[in-house]
Design a protein around this motif. Sequence first.
Motif, PDB file in Angstrom:
ATOM      1  N   ALA A   7       0.828  -1.205   0.000  1.00 50.95           N
ATOM      2  CA  ALA A   7       0.000   0.000   0.000  1.00 50.95           C
ATOM      3  C   ALA A   7       0.861   1.253   0.000  1.00 50.95           C
ATOM      4  CB  ALA A   7      -0.919  -0.002   1.215  1.00 50.95           C
ATOM      5  N   ALA A   8       0.434   2.251  -0.764  1.00 51.39           N
ATOM      6  CA  ALA A   8       1.106   3.543  -0.783  1.00 51.39           C
ATOM      7  C   ALA A   8       0.534   4.398   0.341  1.00 51.39           C
ATOM      8  CB  ALA A   8       0.889   4.222  -2.131  1.00 51.39           C
ATOM      9  N   LEU A   9       1.358   4.701   1.335  1.00 45.54           N
ATOM     10  CA  LEU A   9       0.949   5.529   2.472  1.00 45.54           C
ATOM     11  C   LEU A   9       1.712   6.841   2.358  1.00 45.54           C
ATOM     12  CD1 LEU A   9       1.082   2.772   5.256  1.00 45.54           C
ATOM     13  CD2 LEU A   9      -0.805   3.350   3.699  1.00 45.54           C
ATOM     14  N   GLY A  10       1.076   7.842   1.736  1.00 43.70           N
ATOM     15  CA  GLY A  10       1.763   9.086   1.433  1.00 43.70           C
ATOM     16  C   GLY A  10       1.150  10.284   2.118  1.00 43.70           C
ATOM     17  N   VAL A  11       1.863  11.416   2.010  1.00 38.39           N
ATOM     18  CA  VAL A  11       1.419  12.668   2.617  1.00 38.39           C
ATOM     19  C   VAL A  11       1.790  13.817   1.697  1.00 38.39           C
ATOM     20  CG1 VAL A  11       3.556  12.825   3.983  1.00 38.39           C
ATOM     21  CG2 VAL A  11       1.533  14.142   4.673  1.00 38.39           C
ATOM     22  N   THR A  12       0.881  14.772   1.557  1.00 34.59           N
ATOM     23  CA  THR A  12       1.112  15.961   0.739  1.00 34.59           C
ATOM     24  C   THR A  12       0.981  17.203   1.615  1.00 34.59           C
ATOM     25  OG1 THR A  12       0.241  14.893  -1.246  1.00 34.59           O
ATOM     26  CG2 THR A  12       0.310  17.296  -1.249  1.00 34.59           C
ATOM     27  N   ASN A  13       1.890  18.134   1.439  1.00 33.79           N
ATOM     28  CA  ASN A  13       1.851  19.400   2.161  1.00 33.79           C
ATOM     29  C   ASN A  13       0.989  20.382   1.370  1.00 33.79           C
ATOM     30  OD1 ASN A  13       2.268  21.735   3.602  1.00 33.79           O
ATOM     31  ND2 ASN A  13       4.481  21.825   3.277  1.00 33.79           N
ATOM     32  N   LEU A  14      -0.180  20.681   1.884  1.00 35.80           N
ATOM     33  CA  LEU A  14      -1.104  21.593   1.205  1.00 35.80           C
ATOM     34  C   LEU A  14      -0.787  23.061   1.494  1.00 35.80           C
ATOM     35  CD1 LEU A  14      -4.462  19.714   1.942  1.00 35.80           C
ATOM     36  CD2 LEU A  14      -3.072  19.572  -0.134  1.00 35.80           C
TER      37      LEU A  14
ATOM     38  N   LEU B 156      11.203   7.960   3.928  1.00 40.07           N
ATOM     39  CA  LEU B 156      10.252   8.596   3.029  1.00 40.07           C
ATOM     40  C   LEU B 156      10.943   8.933   1.716  1.00 40.07           C
ATOM     41  CD1 LEU B 156       8.508  11.076   5.507  1.00 40.07           C
ATOM     42  CD2 LEU B 156       7.657   8.858   4.733  1.00 40.07           C
ATOM     43  N   ALA B 157      10.182   8.898   0.632  1.00 39.42           N
ATOM     44  CA  ALA B 157      10.718   9.233  -0.691  1.00 39.42           C
ATOM     45  C   ALA B 157       9.639   9.920  -1.507  1.00 39.42           C
ATOM     46  CB  ALA B 157      11.202   7.979  -1.412  1.00 39.42           C
ATOM     47  N   ASP B 158      10.077  10.722  -2.481  1.00 34.35           N
ATOM     48  CA  ASP B 158       9.133  11.410  -3.364  1.00 34.35           C
ATOM     49  C   ASP B 158       8.300  10.401  -4.139  1.00 34.35           C
ATOM     50  OD1 ASP B 158       9.629  14.409  -3.283  1.00 34.35           O
ATOM     51  OD2 ASP B 158      11.676  13.679  -3.593  1.00 34.35           O
ATOM     52  N   ARG B 159       7.039  10.727  -4.287  1.00 36.07           N
ATOM     53  CA  ARG B 159       6.147   9.861  -5.052  1.00 36.07           C
ATOM     54  C   ARG B 159       4.938  10.660  -5.514  1.00 36.07           C
ATOM     55  NH1 ARG B 159       4.279   3.722  -3.409  1.00 36.07           N
ATOM     56  NH2 ARG B 159       2.988   3.330  -5.252  1.00 36.07           N
ATOM     57  N   GLU B 160       4.506  10.412  -6.736  1.00 39.54           N
ATOM     58  CA  GLU B 160       3.328  11.087  -7.262  1.00 39.54           C
ATOM     59  C   GLU B 160       2.084  10.300  -6.887  1.00 39.54           C
ATOM     60  OE1 GLU B 160       3.524  11.872 -11.409  1.00 39.54           O
ATOM     61  OE2 GLU B 160       5.363  13.055 -11.289  1.00 39.54           O
TER      62      GLU B 160
ATOM     63  N   ILE C  69       5.925   6.415   2.326  1.00 40.22           N
ATOM     64  CA  ILE C  69       6.766   5.511   3.117  1.00 40.22           C
ATOM     65  C   ILE C  69       7.442   4.496   2.206  1.00 40.22           C
ATOM     66  CG2 ILE C  69       6.720   3.703   4.876  1.00 40.22           C
ATOM     67  CD1 ILE C  69       4.471   5.191   6.246  1.00 40.22           C
ATOM     68  N   VAL C  70       8.729   4.261   2.497  1.00 40.15           N
ATOM     69  CA  VAL C  70       9.490   3.221   1.807  1.00 40.15           C
ATOM     70  C   VAL C  70       9.817   2.141   2.840  1.00 40.15           C
ATOM     71  CG1 VAL C  70      11.592   2.671   0.550  1.00 40.15           C
ATOM     72  CG2 VAL C  70      10.473   4.888   0.197  1.00 40.15           C
TER      73      VAL C  70
ATOM     74  N   ASP D 279      -6.745  -9.737  10.782  1.00 36.16           N
ATOM     75  CA  ASP D 279      -5.706 -10.554  10.153  1.00 36.16           C
ATOM     76  C   ASP D 279      -4.686  -9.752   9.356  1.00 36.16           C
ATOM     77  OD1 ASP D 279      -6.828 -12.738  11.295  1.00 36.16           O
ATOM     78  OD2 ASP D 279      -7.840 -13.476   9.504  1.00 36.16           O
ATOM     79  N   LEU D 280      -4.739  -8.420   9.449  1.00 36.85           N
ATOM     80  CA  LEU D 280      -3.629  -7.596   8.989  1.00 36.85           C
ATOM     81  C   LEU D 280      -2.698  -7.386  10.170  1.00 36.85           C
ATOM     82  CD1 LEU D 280      -5.367  -4.940   6.701  1.00 36.85           C
ATOM     83  CD2 LEU D 280      -4.035  -6.939   6.017  1.00 36.85           C
ATOM     84  N   ASP D 281      -1.404  -7.331   9.905  1.00 36.87           N
ATOM     85  CA  ASP D 281      -0.421  -7.382  10.988  1.00 36.87           C
ATOM     86  C   ASP D 281       0.690  -6.361  10.750  1.00 36.87           C
ATOM     87  OD1 ASP D 281       0.809  -8.262  13.267  1.00 36.87           O
ATOM     88  OD2 ASP D 281       1.601 -10.103  12.393  1.00 36.87           O
ATOM     89  N   LEU D 282       1.179  -5.799  11.836  1.00 41.38           N
ATOM     90  CA  LEU D 282       2.370  -4.942  11.790  1.00 41.38           C
ATOM     91  C   LEU D 282       3.545  -5.787  12.260  1.00 41.38           C
ATOM     92  CD1 LEU D 282       0.789  -1.716  13.353  1.00 41.38           C
ATOM     93  CD2 LEU D 282       1.189  -2.185  10.931  1.00 41.38           C
ATOM     94  N   ALA D 283       3.912  -6.747  11.413  1.00 40.98           N
ATOM     95  CA  ALA D 283       4.886  -7.759  11.827  1.00 40.98           C
ATOM     96  C   ALA D 283       6.308  -7.227  11.842  1.00 40.98           C
ATOM     97  CB  ALA D 283       4.800  -8.976  10.903  1.00 40.98           C
ATOM     98  N   VAL D 284       6.642  -6.320  10.915  1.00 40.20           N
ATOM     99  CA  VAL D 284       7.998  -5.783  10.843  1.00 40.20           C
ATOM    100  C   VAL D 284       8.086  -4.584  11.782  1.00 40.20           C
ATOM    101  CG1 VAL D 284       9.777  -4.890   9.317  1.00 40.20           C
ATOM    102  CG2 VAL D 284       8.126  -6.551   8.450  1.00 40.20           C
ATOM    103  N   LYS D 285       8.993  -4.654  12.748  1.00 36.99           N
ATOM    104  CA  LYS D 285       9.103  -3.613  13.778  1.00 36.99           C
ATOM    105  C   LYS D 285      10.320  -2.724  13.497  1.00 36.99           C
ATOM    106  CE  LYS D 285       5.636  -5.311  16.251  1.00 36.99           C
ATOM    107  NZ  LYS D 285       5.218  -6.442  15.430  1.00 36.99           N
ATOM    108  N   HIS D 286      10.074  -1.504  13.022  1.00 34.14           N
ATOM    109  CA  HIS D 286      11.141  -0.567  12.666  1.00 34.14           C
ATOM    110  C   HIS D 286      11.519   0.297  13.873  1.00 34.14           C
ATOM    111  CE1 HIS D 286      10.599  -1.619   8.419  1.00 34.14           C
ATOM    112  NE2 HIS D 286       9.298  -1.621   8.678  1.00 34.14           N
TER     113      HIS D 286
END
Length: 289
Positions: free
Chosen positions: A64-71, A184-188, A125-126, A88-95
């Motif tokens: 999923a693309a989880l992005g943010v735009t500065n308005l 985070l990285a640029d994305r359209e 998010i990357v 049954d969705l999981d946050l298995a990877v702990k950063h």
Amino acid sequence: MTARFVARLALGASVLAAGVSALPSAGHAAPAPDSATLAAVTEVDPATGLNRKYPVKSGEVVPAALGVTNLGDAPVKGLVVQIRVLDDLDLAVKHDNCWYAVDSNLESTWCEFDSELAAKQTLAIVGDVVTVKADARPDKVTSIVFHWYGKQWVDAQGGVQQLADGDAGQGTKAVRGTEAALTLADRELPLPEARRPINFAYAQLVTPPTTQPTPTGTPTATPTGGAEPTAVPTGTAGAPGEGGTGGDGGGLPVTGANIGVLAGVGGALLLLGGGGYLVARRRRTRFVA
């Protein structure tokens, strides 16, 4: 009538008192709104115009693309995202730039980024964030809720750890991750019509098709009802009086023990015929003499 009026008056007074007690006091004022003008953005399905639904299998990462735009017109220095999933969705990877909390079937994380978001810029998010459990069910794989904040506002509330603790179940605390940090990285990504700091991404569990079992046994010739199969006539039907039954369709050929009987009868007839021939010859000889 008077008693009923008094009862209603007492009920109204208790409701009013409850409402007043629920109002925040001067010492517990509601937090000021976030000054950052942010919009949570994700991919859109071009066929429907709605947020994309990502097909995934059990154990896979939801891309999923989880992005943010500065308005706004000014840059936002530092960002924080809250991500929540159910069932049954999981946050298995702990950063290690995230704090994770669990409350019953709800998992949440608060992740902090030092990136600066310029005016009208979009970042996403990357890294792996949401996964599907190995024993997932289709009706338990639904949505990902993500909410963006400016880091300045989060720090004013006590920081990401304190906010994450608020999502933890009773008697538990949020836990910081230990794996490589999310970035985070640029994305359209398209701006939604309702531009808010909260948005949804969707996952859809893909299950393998059900296959019909292949028969492994060989069919038997015996009827299932238990009856023996009827004998099928072979050979040429005999005419009436010639070994046949005299009925329509003729009879069956004579086989087995009947052949021996006929052979014996035939032998006897031959003997009788031979004896008769000798007797007749003797008589003829005597007559000639």
